[in-house]
Design a protein around this motif. Structure first.
Motif, mmCIF file in Angstrom:
data_model
loop_
_atom_site.group_PDB
_atom_site.id
_atom_site.type_symbol
_atom_site.label_atom_id
_atom_site.label_comp_id
_atom_site.label_asym_id
_atom_site.label_seq_id
_atom_site.Cartn_x
_atom_site.Cartn_y
_atom_site.Cartn_z
ATOM 1 N N LEU A 46 0.808 -1.212 0.000
ATOM 2 C CA LEU A 46 0.000 0.000 0.000
ATOM 3 C C LEU A 46 0.846 1.268 0.000
ATOM 4 C CD1 LEU A 46 -2.996 -0.937 2.328
ATOM 5 C CD2 LEU A 46 -2.608 -1.434 -0.083
ATOM 6 N N TYR A 47 2.015 1.227 0.634
ATOM 7 C CA TYR A 47 2.892 2.394 0.604
ATOM 8 C C TYR A 47 3.437 2.653 -0.808
ATOM 9 C CZ TYR A 47 3.317 3.016 5.700
ATOM 10 O OH TYR A 47 3.085 3.283 7.035
ATOM 11 N N ARG A 48 3.344 1.678 -1.682
ATOM 12 C CA ARG A 48 3.922 1.773 -3.021
ATOM 13 C C ARG A 48 2.872 2.100 -4.084
ATOM 14 N NH1 ARG A 48 8.984 -0.422 -2.391
ATOM 15 N NH2 ARG A 48 9.319 -0.854 -4.605
ATOM 16 N N ALA A 49 1.723 2.607 -3.639
ATOM 17 C CA ALA A 49 0.622 2.875 -4.565
ATOM 18 C C ALA A 49 1.015 3.844 -5.669
ATOM 19 C CB ALA A 49 -0.579 3.418 -3.798
ATOM 20 N N LEU A 50 1.800 4.865 -5.352
ATOM 21 C CA LEU A 50 2.153 5.905 -6.322
ATOM 22 C C LEU A 50 3.609 5.823 -6.760
ATOM 23 C CD1 LEU A 50 0.234 8.935 -4.758
ATOM 24 C CD2 LEU A 50 -0.575 7.248 -6.425
ATOM 25 N N LEU A 51 4.281 4.750 -6.406
ATOM 26 C CA LEU A 51 5.663 4.535 -6.816
ATOM 27 C C LEU A 51 5.689 4.028 -8.258
ATOM 28 C CD1 LEU A 51 8.458 4.728 -5.324
ATOM 29 C CD2 LEU A 51 8.290 2.252 -4.997
ATOM 30 N N PRO A 52 6.669 4.431 -9.059
ATOM 31 C CA PRO A 52 6.714 3.975 -10.461
ATOM 32 C C PRO A 52 6.781 2.459 -10.593
ATOM 33 C CG PRO A 52 8.230 5.806 -10.123
ATOM 34 C CD PRO A 52 7.746 5.402 -8.764
ATOM 35 N N ARG A 53 6.213 1.963 -11.679
ATOM 36 C CA ARG A 53 6.303 0.534 -11.963
ATOM 37 C C ARG A 53 7.744 0.081 -12.124
ATOM 38 N NH1 ARG A 53 2.603 1.893 -16.051
ATOM 39 N NH2 ARG A 53 0.418 1.675 -15.438
ATOM 40 N N SER A 54 8.602 0.972 -12.624
ATOM 41 C CA SER A 54 10.006 0.614 -12.822
ATOM 42 C C SER A 54 10.702 0.271 -11.519
ATOM 43 C CB SER A 54 10.750 1.759 -13.515
ATOM 44 O OG SER A 54 10.742 2.932 -12.709
ATOM 45 N N LEU A 55 10.090 0.660 -10.392
ATOM 46 C CA LEU A 55 10.621 0.335 -9.065
ATOM 47 C C LEU A 55 9.724 -0.682 -8.358
ATOM 48 C CD1 LEU A 55 11.569 3.962 -8.006
ATOM 49 C CD2 LEU A 55 13.177 2.137 -8.553
ATOM 50 N N ASP A 56 8.920 -1.388 -9.125
ATOM 51 C CA ASP A 56 7.978 -2.372 -8.588
ATOM 52 C C ASP A 56 6.880 -1.721 -7.764
ATOM 53 O OD1 ASP A 56 9.437 -4.491 -9.745
ATOM 54 O OD2 ASP A 56 10.812 -4.512 -8.033
ATOM 55 N N GLY A 57 6.544 -0.477 -8.127
ATOM 56 C CA GLY A 57 5.399 0.176 -7.511
ATOM 57 C C GLY A 57 4.140 -0.056 -8.320
ATOM 58 N N SER A 58 3.015 0.455 -7.832
ATOM 59 C CA SER A 58 1.735 0.270 -8.524
ATOM 60 C C SER A 58 1.454 1.356 -9.548
ATOM 61 C CB SER A 58 0.585 0.241 -7.506
ATOM 62 O OG SER A 58 0.658 -0.907 -6.700
ATOM 63 N N GLU A 59 2.047 2.550 -9.352
ATOM 64 C CA GLU A 59 1.798 3.681 -10.255
ATOM 65 C C GLU A 59 0.303 3.821 -10.512
ATOM 66 O OE1 GLU A 59 3.603 5.311 -14.504
ATOM 67 O OE2 GLU A 59 4.782 3.856 -13.328
ATOM 68 N N ALA A 60 -0.456 3.811 -9.424
ATOM 69 C CA ALA A 60 -1.920 3.776 -9.512
ATOM 70 C C ALA A 60 -2.482 5.130 -9.920
ATOM 71 C CB ALA A 60 -2.515 3.368 -8.168
ATOM 72 N N PRO A 61 -3.560 5.139 -10.693
ATOM 73 C CA PRO A 61 -4.230 6.405 -10.996
ATOM 74 C C PRO A 61 -4.831 6.999 -9.734
ATOM 75 C CG PRO A 61 -5.500 4.545 -11.822
ATOM 76 C CD PRO A 61 -4.197 3.988 -11.347
ATOM 77 N N PRO A 62 -5.070 8.313 -9.727
ATOM 78 C CA PRO A 62 -5.541 8.980 -8.498
ATOM 79 C C PRO A 62 -6.788 8.367 -7.889
ATOM 80 C CG PRO A 62 -4.875 10.603 -10.123
ATOM 81 C CD PRO A 62 -4.813 9.273 -10.813
ATOM 82 N N GLU A 63 -7.744 7.947 -8.729
ATOM 83 C CA GLU A 63 -8.992 7.418 -8.181
ATOM 84 C C GLU A 63 -8.767 6.139 -7.372
ATOM 85 O OE1 GLU A 63 -12.497 7.832 -11.090
ATOM 86 O OE2 GLU A 63 -10.727 8.207 -12.339
ATOM 87 N N ILE A 64 -7.844 5.314 -7.784
ATOM 88 C CA ILE A 64 -7.536 4.096 -7.034
ATOM 89 C C ILE A 64 -6.840 4.452 -5.722
ATOM 90 C CG2 ILE A 64 -6.184 1.964 -7.050
ATOM 91 C CD1 ILE A 64 -8.676 1.888 -8.802
ATOM 92 N N PHE A 65 -5.899 5.372 -5.789
ATOM 93 C CA PHE A 65 -5.220 5.862 -4.581
ATOM 94 C C PHE A 65 -6.241 6.399 -3.584
ATOM 95 C CE2 PHE A 65 -3.330 9.888 -2.796
ATOM 96 C CZ PHE A 65 -2.544 9.287 -1.816
#
Length: 389
Positions: A46-65
């Motif tokens: 959950l802490y990785r919701a807005l982290l880039p995918r290149s760093l194994d984050g979710s890069e989630a759109p704002p509505e999901i966040f």
């Protein structure tokens, strides 16, 4: 991020919520997220919701966040607040080279927190030196790295300027162990956030840990998420936290009204016409606030994804929707609190803490009335694009 992954992130928040609920009293008592809660948030990504995918984050759109934060806020506002704060801080990874970003975010626990803008960093060979103290560092007690937003001065003490004449601002980052934390967060609400202060003295910051924030030209990631300024993302996130608090408080009032028989009243609360009407109107207010916030976020994200540009009209629309939603959520909480009567004042019942948490949020910068003045000034000047309304 595809739809399945986004839904999974919200589902994970829902799965973690019962654990957070069980820990909420301890979080409030100790003024810190408990280790078991932090561990669960990390384990579920959950802490990785807005982290880039290149760093194994979710890069989630704002509505999901936002939905993720709502689910956590329904059970504990302090946890949701820290999660939102640290998630947005992680967006700085888009401006870092990958080795530096991996050092910060892919070394456990991989959490960055920061406080308000303050102080200067002096340019020296290979980087900067800084002495200062920063306040309002929500999530710092769980973090492995801290950040600070500073004005840059040259070796001779002269301020650096951008091309438009404004001060050059950078975000510097350093390990938590390099700072001294000050336990100052004795607050009326959001007590469990541990929103303390931190201080460094004559700390050297290598150049690679000092980056421009919210400057598109400095980005190393191409995703539209990182064209969204962190200030606007904070606003959307904290408005979502407010909606979660309001939903839980109103639900608690509804449950109480179904079961309670008021003193001296001839009928149960659920059969009282005034109570029925109040719940109906308040439910409508909350649904309207949520619909407005999400419609604004959706329209902004649609345009940003298509054009790669976050316009002044988008900034104004997000500011208006977030501010109004926070204030509307507070009205819902107040209504539910007063509806509960004397029941609401006891710490053992689900009203008192949420009332305090909600009113702590209304004192934050994202809820200031001056935002309405700013938007009104733009509207009167005829500078708001219809698409952003």
């Amino acid at each position: 991020m595809d739809g399945i992954a986004g839904i999974d992130l919200v589902a994970r928040a829902q799965a973690v919520a019962p654990l957070v609920a069980r820990e909420a009293d301890e979080i409030e008592r100790t003024r810190r997220l408990t280790p078991v809660v932090v561990g669960a948030l990390i384990e579920n990504g959950l802490y990785r919701a807005l982290l880039p995918r290149s760093l194994d984050g979710s890069e989630a759109p704002p509505e999901i966040f936002m939905q993720m934060l709502e689910e956590i806020a329904k059970v504990d506002a302090s946890t949701a607040w820290c999660l939102g704060q640290c998630s947005v801080c992680a967006m700085i990874a888009a401006a870092l080279d990958h080795d530096t970003a991996r050092e910060i975010f892919n070394t456990a626990p991989g959490i960055l927190a920061w406080g308000a803008v303050a102080h200067e960093a002096r340019a020296v060979e290979g980087g900067y030196r800084v002495t200062g103290r920063w306040d309002f560092a929500s999530g710092a007690r769980q973090a492995s790295w801290l950040g600070a937003h500073v004005r840059i001065v040259d070796a001779d003490g002269g301020p650096r300027k951008n091309a438009d004449g404004s001060p050059e601002l950078r975000t510097i980052m350093f390990p938590l162990a390099s700072a001294v934390l000050h336990d100052v967060w004795q607050a009326i609400g959001l007590a469990g956030t541990g929103t303390d202060s931190y201080e460094v003295r004559d700390l050297f910051i290598p150049e690679r840990f000092a980056v421009f924030r919210d400057v598109p030209e400095a980005l190393r990631e191409s995703g539209p998420l990182y064209r969204l300024p962190t200030g606007s993302t904070f606003s959307l996130g904290f408005a979502a936290v407010s909606l979660g608090i309001a939903r839980a408080t109103l639900d608690a009032a509804i449950a109480l009204a179904r079961a309670k028989h008021q003193s001296l009243a001839a009928s149960a609360m659920r059969d009282n016409g005034a109570v029925q009407g109040l719940i109906g109107r308040t439910e409508g207010d909350l649904r309207a606030a949520r619909a407005y916030l999400y419609a604004t976020a959706h329209a902004m994200w649609r345009d940003l994804s298509a054009t790669g540009m976050f316009s002044p009209a988008h900034r104004s629309a997000v500011r208006l929707a977030a501010t109004w939603t926070i204030q509307q959520s507070a009205k819902v909480v107040d209504t539910a609190y007063h509806m509960a009567g004397a029941t609401a004042v006891f710490r053992s019942n689900p009203f008192e803490r949420r009332f305090r948490d909600m009113h702590a949020i209304t004192q934050q910068i994202q809820a200031r009335d001056t935002h309405f003045e700013d938007v009104g000034r733009i509207i009167l000047a005829g500078n708001v694009e219809r698409e952003a309304r």
